[in-house]
Write a protein that holds these residues in place. Sequence first.
Motif, PDB file in Angstrom:
ATOM      1  N   LYS A  13     -10.736  -4.095   3.510  1.00 19.39           N
ATOM      2  CA  LYS A  13     -10.608  -3.646   4.891  1.00 19.39           C
ATOM      3  C   LYS A  13     -11.294  -4.645   5.813  1.00 19.39           C
ATOM      4  O   LYS A  13     -12.495  -4.827   5.757  1.00 19.39           O
ATOM      5  CB  LYS A  13     -11.221  -2.259   5.053  1.00 19.39           C
ATOM      6  N   GLY A  71       0.857  -1.175   0.000  1.00 17.90           N
ATOM      7  CA  GLY A  71       0.000   0.000   0.000  1.00 17.90           C
ATOM      8  C   GLY A  71       0.892   1.223   0.000  1.00 17.90           C
ATOM      9  O   GLY A  71       1.891   1.261  -0.706  1.00 17.90           O
ATOM     10  N   ARG A  80      -8.657  -1.637  -1.469  1.00 16.37           N
ATOM     11  CA  ARG A  80      -8.163  -2.355  -0.290  1.00 16.37           C
ATOM     12  C   ARG A  80      -9.309  -3.122   0.353  1.00 16.37           C
ATOM     13  O   ARG A  80     -10.410  -2.610   0.492  1.00 16.37           O
ATOM     14  CB  ARG A  80      -7.569  -1.377   0.722  1.00 16.37           C
ATOM     15  N   PHE A  98      -5.767  -6.552  -1.194  1.00 14.85           N
ATOM     16  CA  PHE A  98      -6.496  -5.728  -2.140  1.00 14.85           C
ATOM     17  C   PHE A  98      -7.353  -6.604  -3.036  1.00 14.85           C
ATOM     18  O   PHE A  98      -7.118  -7.795  -3.165  1.00 14.85           O
ATOM     19  CB  PHE A  98      -5.513  -4.920  -2.996  1.00 14.85           C
TER      20      PHE A  98
END
Length: 66
Positions: free
Chosen positions: A36, A16, A34, A24
Amino acid sequence: MNYLDKKGNEIFVSTGLGSQYGTFRKSKNGGLHRVKSPAMPMISSKDEAQKNLDLWAEKNSLELIG
């Protein structure tokens, strides 16, 4: 190793910002986002990030593609 999610998006480990690694997804349209999740934080080790993804993929029955 990369995986496909249930929507057909490719999920993989990449860097990142800076030297942090995260998980990702690449959409069918080519967009990069991404993933999360508390199970997959941004961390400094690529191997650890891949291990987190592998465990998450197994738990969520994702298809291995590479």
